[in-house]
Design an enzyme around this catalytic site. Structure first.
Site, PDB file in Angstrom:
ATOM      1  N   ARG A 139       0.900  -1.182  -0.017  1.00 28.11           N
ATOM      2  CA  ARG A 139       0.081  -0.032   0.146  1.00 28.11           C
ATOM      3  C   ARG A 139       0.890   1.207  -0.287  1.00 28.11           C
ATOM      4  O   ARG A 139       2.155   1.243   0.563  1.00 28.11           O
ATOM      5  CB  ARG A 139      -0.826   0.118   1.404  1.00 28.11           C
ATOM      6  CG  ARG A 139      -1.770  -1.196   1.254  1.00 28.11           C
ATOM      7  CD  ARG A 139      -2.530  -1.198   2.622  1.00 28.11           C
ATOM      8  NE  ARG A 139      -1.823  -1.028   3.931  1.00 28.11           N
ATOM      9  CZ  ARG A 139      -2.344  -1.173   5.085  1.00 28.11           C
ATOM     10  NH1 ARG A 139      -3.695  -1.040   5.349  1.00 28.11           N
ATOM     11  NH2 ARG A 139      -1.579  -1.292   5.982  1.00 28.11           N
ATOM     12  N   CYS A 176       5.588   8.187  -3.788  1.00 21.74           N
ATOM     13  CA  CYS A 176       6.251   9.303  -3.206  1.00 21.74           C
ATOM     14  C   CYS A 176       5.456  10.558  -3.203  1.00 21.74           C
ATOM     15  O   CYS A 176       4.875  11.123  -4.171  1.00 21.74           O
ATOM     16  CB  CYS A 176       7.789   9.602  -3.960  1.00 21.74           C
ATOM     17  SG  CYS A 176       8.362  11.228  -3.491  1.00 21.74           S
ATOM     18  N   ASN A 188      -5.883   6.915   2.156  1.00 20.58           N
ATOM     19  CA  ASN A 188      -6.039   5.786   3.311  1.00 20.58           C
ATOM     20  C   ASN A 188      -4.758   5.908   4.299  1.00 20.58           C
ATOM     21  O   ASN A 188      -3.742   5.795   3.587  1.00 20.58           O
ATOM     22  CB  ASN A 188      -6.368   4.465   2.793  1.00 20.58           C
ATOM     23  CG  ASN A 188      -6.631   3.502   4.176  1.00 20.58           C
ATOM     24  OD1 ASN A 188      -7.642   3.560   4.601  1.00 20.58           O
ATOM     25  ND2 ASN A 188      -5.803   2.518   4.239  1.00 20.58           N
ATOM     26  N   GLU A 189      -4.936   6.384   5.501  1.00 16.13           N
ATOM     27  CA  GLU A 189      -3.892   6.312   6.363  1.00 16.13           C
ATOM     28  C   GLU A 189      -2.443   6.637   5.798  1.00 16.13           C
ATOM     29  O   GLU A 189      -1.530   6.072   5.824  1.00 16.13           O
ATOM     30  CB  GLU A 189      -3.700   4.965   6.870  1.00 16.13           C
ATOM     31  CG  GLU A 189      -4.679   4.229   7.636  1.00 16.13           C
ATOM     32  CD  GLU A 189      -4.465   2.803   8.120  1.00 16.13           C
ATOM     33  OE1 GLU A 189      -3.556   2.200   7.656  1.00 16.13           O
ATOM     34  OE2 GLU A 189      -5.349   2.287   9.215  1.00 16.13           O
ATOM     35  N   CYS A 224      10.037   9.782   2.269  1.00 12.06           N
ATOM     36  CA  CYS A 224      10.558   9.187   0.747  1.00 12.06           C
ATOM     37  C   CYS A 224      12.011  10.125   0.773  1.00 12.06           C
ATOM     38  O   CYS A 224      12.032  11.241   1.155  1.00 12.06           O
ATOM     39  CB  CYS A 224       9.698   9.424  -0.045  1.00 12.06           C
ATOM     40  SG  CYS A 224      10.587   8.987  -1.850  1.00 12.06           S
ATOM     41  N   CYS A 232      13.995  10.225  -2.205  1.00 13.66           N
ATOM     42  CA  CYS A 232      14.360  10.261  -3.617  1.00 13.66           C
ATOM     43  C   CYS A 232      14.955  11.416  -4.007  1.00 13.66           C
ATOM     44  O   CYS A 232      14.663  12.383  -3.200  1.00 13.66           O
ATOM     45  CB  CYS A 232      13.418   9.760  -4.515  1.00 13.66           C
ATOM     46  SG  CYS A 232      11.853  10.759  -4.680  1.00 13.66           S
ATOM     47  N   GLU A 290     -11.907   3.163  11.662  1.00 13.29           N
ATOM     48  CA  GLU A 290     -11.615   1.790  11.577  1.00 13.29           C
ATOM     49  C   GLU A 290     -11.108   1.338  12.992  1.00 13.29           C
ATOM     50  O   GLU A 290     -10.420   2.130  13.694  1.00 13.29           O
ATOM     51  CB  GLU A 290     -10.372   1.653  10.730  1.00 13.29           C
ATOM     52  CG  GLU A 290     -10.485   1.476   9.283  1.00 13.29           C
ATOM     53  CD  GLU A 290      -9.085   1.290   8.529  1.00 13.29           C
ATOM     54  OE1 GLU A 290      -8.392   0.422   9.101  1.00 13.29           O
ATOM     55  OE2 GLU A 290      -9.017   1.924   7.371  1.00 13.29           O
ATOM     56  N   TRP A 337      -1.122  -7.740  12.046  1.00 17.50           N
ATOM     57  CA  TRP A 337       0.019  -7.193  12.060  1.00 17.50           C
ATOM     58  C   TRP A 337       1.043  -7.132  13.396  1.00 17.50           C
ATOM     59  O   TRP A 337       2.400  -6.744  13.293  1.00 17.50           O
ATOM     60  CB  TRP A 337      -0.038  -5.619  11.828  1.00 17.50           C
ATOM     61  CG  TRP A 337      -0.742  -5.206  10.601  1.00 17.50           C
ATOM     62  CD1 TRP A 337      -2.109  -5.217  10.174  1.00 17.50           C
ATOM     63  CD2 TRP A 337      -0.123  -5.198   9.343  1.00 17.50           C
ATOM     64  NE1 TRP A 337      -2.157  -4.767   8.910  1.00 17.50           N
ATOM     65  CE2 TRP A 337      -1.107  -5.021   8.232  1.00 17.50           C
ATOM     66  CE3 TRP A 337       1.286  -5.161   8.912  1.00 17.50           C
ATOM     67  CZ2 TRP A 337      -0.819  -4.858   6.848  1.00 17.50           C
ATOM     68  CZ3 TRP A 337       1.495  -5.139   7.626  1.00 17.50           C
ATOM     69  CH2 TRP A 337       0.703  -4.832   6.570  1.00 17.50           C
ATOM     70  N   GLU A 365      -4.191  -9.280   4.331  1.00 21.01           N
ATOM     71  CA  GLU A 365      -4.824  -9.263   5.712  1.00 21.01           C
ATOM     72  C   GLU A 365      -5.880  -9.961   5.690  1.00 21.01           C
ATOM     73  O   GLU A 365      -6.976  -9.906   6.326  1.00 21.01           O
ATOM     74  CB  GLU A 365      -5.705  -7.786   5.794  1.00 21.01           C
ATOM     75  CG  GLU A 365      -4.387  -6.808   6.175  1.00 21.01           C
ATOM     76  CD  GLU A 365      -4.952  -5.308   6.002  1.00 21.01           C
ATOM     77  OE1 GLU A 365      -4.308  -4.692   7.064  1.00 21.01           O
ATOM     78  OE2 GLU A 365      -5.593  -4.991   5.500  1.00 21.01           O
ATOM     79  N   PHE A 415      -6.496 -12.584   7.706  1.00 19.97           N
ATOM     80  CA  PHE A 415      -6.604 -13.302   9.110  1.00 19.97           C
ATOM     81  C   PHE A 415      -7.029 -11.792   9.870  1.00 19.97           C
ATOM     82  O   PHE A 415      -7.223 -12.201  11.086  1.00 19.97           O
ATOM     83  CB  PHE A 415      -5.621 -13.838   9.462  1.00 19.97           C
ATOM     84  CG  PHE A 415      -5.318 -15.193   8.880  1.00 19.97           C
ATOM     85  CD1 PHE A 415      -6.481 -16.217   9.260  1.00 19.97           C
ATOM     86  CD2 PHE A 415      -4.639 -15.742   7.962  1.00 19.97           C
ATOM     87  CE1 PHE A 415      -6.482 -17.451   8.487  1.00 19.97           C
ATOM     88  CE2 PHE A 415      -4.504 -16.755   7.254  1.00 19.97           C
ATOM     89  CZ  PHE A 415      -5.356 -17.758   7.673  1.00 19.97           C
TER      90      PHE A 415
END
Length: 664
Positions: free
Chosen positions: A112, A116, A150-151, A159, A161, A309, A317, A357, A359
Site C-alpha cells: 500500500r 512518493c 487511506n492512512e 521518501c 528520492c 476503523e 500485524w 490481511e 486473517f
C-alpha cells in the site's frame, strides 16, 4: 463550510470491498448489513486498479451497481479516493513514483501507499483519478462523506528520492528565506557542514548520525508533503461536492505519529481515526482512552469525531494476534463513543479470503455471521441505534490536560541522546494511565492549545517547545492552576537547539530549579527516593533555586540530591519530576497533585471507566466495567443498553457497558 454529520444517528459500519466478492455475495452482504443496523460503509479505498483498468480506461459498472444497491437499502456511502494503492500498470509505466528508503533502496510494487508524496507524476495520475470519481458520484444521494486516500504516511511517510530532496530544498527556502538563516538554525558550523549553495542541502540518507535539526526539518517537510497531497485531492473533490464533508483517516495512538495530525486537523471537515488495540497490552482499555482523548483534543471545540476503523476481533500485524474476548468488541467500540466519537466503524465488513490481511477479522468473519463476532456486531448495532440521541453531544469539560506533540516526539526520538532506548509516548501514556485509573478525564492536546479552562496541566517529556507554548504553561499557574513538568521537557527550542543555562530549559524559571547533568539508568536498573518512591530509566543532578523539595534521591551517585520539587506561584503551583516514576509511585504522586489542584477523582484504580456526554441540558453517563466483578455507580435515569429504569444506583456487570440518560 458548516459540516453536517453524515449519519442521522451514530455511524455504524465499516470498509466494504465488494470488488473481492461476486455480485451474489453483495446481495447477502446488504441483507446482513440491514439486519445488523449498518448505516454507512466506506467504499473504494483500494479499488484504483478495478476502476481504472488501464491508463485512462475506466470501468464504473460494478461501483455504480453497489452504490445503487446500498442506497436502495438505506445504507449511506463514505466514498474514498483509491489513491492509497496505485495499480500495477502505473508502477510498471512509472517505477520512479515508488518511495525510496533512507538507505536508498526503492520500494517494490505490491504494497500500500507505494508512491512518493513529492512525485509530480503520481500527483498527476492521482488527481485525474480523483476528478473522474468526484465528477461521477458527487451528486449521488448515497454519498454522504468523502474519504481522501487511506492512512496517509502509513507506508510512505519518509521518501528520500531525488525528487523529494529537491522538494525539501524548496520547502527550506520558503521556511528560512536565506542560507544564512538556515546555517544559523541548523548550527552547520558543527563538523564543518556550512552550506554555501541550496544544492548542497542533504537529505538524512543512510545510517549516519545526521544533524538533528536537519532530521527534524525533514520530518516536518515529509508531513507537509503528505498534507499537500491530501489538500490537492480534497480541493478536486470540493469542486464537485461543495457541501459534502471531506476527511481522511488518521492513525492516532500513544506513540509519535508518522505525520503531524494536530496540525492537519483544521484541514479536514470531520476528524477521523483508525485505532487497533495491541493484543499483549494489559491496559488496552486505557490505550483506547488515550487515543480517544487525543482525538477529542484535535476536534474543533472538543466536538464529535469519527472512529473510521477498528477491529472486530483478531488483527494480523502483531507478532501474536489473539482474538478479542467475548464482549470486548462492544466494550471497545463504546469506549470510543464515550469519549466523543459519533460513530464506530470497522475494517472491514467481510473478512477477506485472500490477500495480505486475510486473517484480520472483519464484521463477517470466516466462520460466518452466526458466530461470536456476528452476534456481537448485531448487538452493537442495536445498542448504537438506541444511543442515536447521543449524536451531537460533547464530552463533559475536562479539568486536566496533558500536552502531546509530534514535533517534540520526532526531536526526542531522532539523533543521539543520553538514553537512546526511550520512546516518546511511554511517559505521556504513564501519566495518562495514573489519571485514567482514578477516573480523572484528561484532554490530550498540543502545546499551542488554549489551556485557559484547565486546573491541572501535565507536561511529560515535552522535549521540544517554543517560547509561546512555554508561556501558556506558565500562565496556568499564575491564574491558580497546577502544572507538572517531567524530565526531558523544554530541552530544545523550535529549531531543535539546546536551551543553554541548564535543564529543563524553557521551564526553569517557572519551576525554580535547574539540572546540570542527566544520569540515565541502565536497562533493568531501579532507584529509590527518600519518600519511598521508586523510579527507572532516568534521573538528574538538580539544583533548587526557588522551590520546595518534596523528595530526594536515596542512593547512588545522586544520593541526597533533590528529585521532586514544588514551587508556589501565587495560588497555583509548578511541580518538577526529574525521574521516571514507577507506576505505583506515580499513582501516589498523582493523588497528591490532584489534591493540590482541587480535582476529586471519581474512581481509584478500580477498572470502572465513567464518562459523561452532554447536549442541550441532557447528560448521558457511560459506565464501562473493564473488570470481572460487578461495579456500582450512583446515578438516576433510564439505562439505554437494557432499557431499565435506574432509581439511584446503576449496577454494571463485569466486562459490560451501561449508558444512562441522567435524570436531574
Amino acid at each position: 463550510m458548516t459540516t453536517h454529520w453524515p449519519t442521522p444517528g451514530l455511524g455504524f459500519g465499516g470498509d466494504y470491498n465488494p470488488e473481492q466478492w461476486s455480485p451474489e455475495v453483495w446481495d447477502e452482504d446488504v441483507r446482513l448489513m440491514t439486519e445488523a443496523g449498518v448505516n454507512v460503509v466506506t467504499l473504494g479505498v483500494f479499488s484504483w486498479g478495478a476502476l481504472e483498468v488501464a491508463d485512462g480506461v475506466f470501468e464504473w459498472t460494478w461501483l455504480d451497481r453497489i452504490i445503487d444497491l446500498l442506497h436502495r437499502n438505506g445504507i449511506s456511502v463514505d466514498l474514498a479516493t483509491p489513491t492509497a494503492a496505485p495499480p500495477l500498470w502505473l508502477h510498471a509505466a512509472h517505477p520512479g513514483i515508488l518511495p525510496v528508503n533512507a538507505d536508498m533502496t526503492r520500494h517494490w510494487p505490491g504494497a500500500r501507499l507505494g508512491w512518493c508524496p513529492s512525485s509530480a507524476t503520481f500527483r498527476r495520475y492521482a488527481l485525474r483519478m480523483t476528478k473522474a470519481l468526484a465528477k461521477r458520484y458527487a451528486a449521488h444521494p448515497a454519498v454522504v462523506l468523502w474519504h481522501v486516500s487511506n492512512e496517509l504516511g502509513g507506508g510512505n511517510g519518509r521518501c528520500h528520492c531525488d525528487e523529494s530532496l529537491a522538494a525539501f530544498r524548496g520547502w527550506l527556502r520558503d521556511r528560512y528565506g536565506s542560507l544564512d538563516n538556515l546555517n544559523r538554525a541548523w548550527g552547520t558550523a558543527f563538523w564543518g557542514h556550512h552550506l554555501a549553495d541550496w544544492d548542497q542541502v542533504p537529505a538524512p540518507r543512510g545510517g549516519e548520525a545526521h544533524n538533528p535539526a536537519l532530521v527534524l526539518d525533514y520530518d516536518r517537510f515529509s508531513s507537509d508533503a503528505l498534507l499537500d497531497h491530501f489538500l490537492a485531492e480534497r480541493d478536486v473533490i470540493r469542486e464537485f461536492a461543495p457541501t459534502t464533508p471531506i476527511t481522511t483517516n488518521f492513525m492516532v495512538g500513544t506513540q509519535q505519529d508518522i505525520v503531524d495530525y494536530p496540525r492537519w486537523a483544521r484541514h479536514v471537515d470531520i476528524v477521523a481515526n483508525d485505532h487497533y488495540t495491541i493484543p499483549n497490552d494489559p491496559l488496552s482499555a486505557q490505550d483506547i482512552a488515550f487515543s480517544a482523548d487525543r482525538m477529542r483534543g484535535m476536534a474543533p471545540g472538543r466536538g464529535p469525531w469519527l472512529l473510521m476503523e477498528h477491529s472486530a476481533s483478531g488483527t494480523a500485524w502483531n507478532r501474536v494476534n489473539r482474538a478479542k474476548a467475548p464482549r470486548e468488541l462492544i466494550r471497545d467500540s463504546l469506549g470510543h463513543i464515550a469519549r466523543g466519537a459519533d460513530g464506530a466503524l470497522f475494517f472491514q465488513w467481510r473478512t477477506s479470503l485472500r490477500g495480505a490481511e486475510q486473517f484480520l477479522q472483519g464484521m463477517v468473519p470466516h466462520a460466518g455471521f452466526d458466530s461470536k463476532i456476528g452476534r456481537e456486531v448485531r448487538e452493537l448495532g442495536a445498542v448504537l441505534g438506541r444511543l442515536a440521541e447521543v449524536r451531537g453531544s460533547t464530552v463533559e469539560p475536562a479539568r486536566a490536560a496533558l500536552l502531546f506533540d509530534d514535533e517534540a516526539a520526532w526531536a526526542f526520538s531522532r539523533g543521539l541522546k543520553p538514553h537512546n532506548e526511550l520512546r516518546y509516548g511511554d511517559e505521556p501514556r504513564a501519566w495518562h494511565r495514573a489519571l485514567w485509573t482514578r477516573n480523572v478525564l484528561v484532554d490530550v492536546v498540543p502545546p499551542w492549545a488554549d489551556l485557559g479552562g484547565y486546573d491541572l496541566v501535565v507536561v511529560p517529556t515535552l522535549f521540544l517547545v517554543d517560547d509561546e507554548s512555554a508561556e501558556r504553561v506558565a500562565e496556568v499557574t499564575r491564574r491558580g492552576g497546577v502544572v507538572v513538568v517531567t524530565w526531558m521537557s523544554g530541552i530544545v527550542d523550535h529549531e531543535n537547539a539546546v536551551r543553554p543555562g541548564g535543564y529543563p530549559g524553557a521551564f526553569r524559571e517557572l519551576l525554580g530549579v535547574s539540572s546540570e547533568e542527566f544520569f540515565p539508568l541502565q536497562p533493568g536498573e531501579r532507584g529509590r527516593l527518600d519518600s519511598g518512591a521508586a523510579f527507572h530509566s532516568w534521573s538528574e543532578l538538580m539544583d533548587v533555586h526557588d522551590a520546595e523539595v518534596i523528595a530526594r534521591y536515596a542512593g547512588g551517585p545522586l544520593a541526597g540530591g533533590p528529585a521532586l520539587t514544588r514551587r508556589a506561584v501565587g495560588s497555583g503551583a509548578a511541580y518538577y519530576v526529574s525521574c521516571a516514576l514507577q507506576p505505583a509511585s506515580m499513582d501516589e504522586f498523582v493523588g497528591h497533585v490532584l489534591d493540590d489542584a482541587g480535582i476529586e477523582p471519581s474512581g481509584r484504580g478500580a477498572g470502572l471507566d465513567v464518562v459523561r456526554r452532554e447536549k442541550n441540558g441532557v447528560t448521558w453517563v457511560f459506565a464501562l466495567n473493564h473488570g470481572e466483578g460487578e461495579r456500582r455507580v450512583a446515578v438516576k435515569g433510564v439505562e439505554l443498553v437494557t432499557g431499565e429504569v435506574v432509581d439511584h444506583e446503576l449496577v454494571v456487570p463485569g466486562r459490560e457497558v451501561r449508558v444512562v440518560r441522567e435524570s436531574r
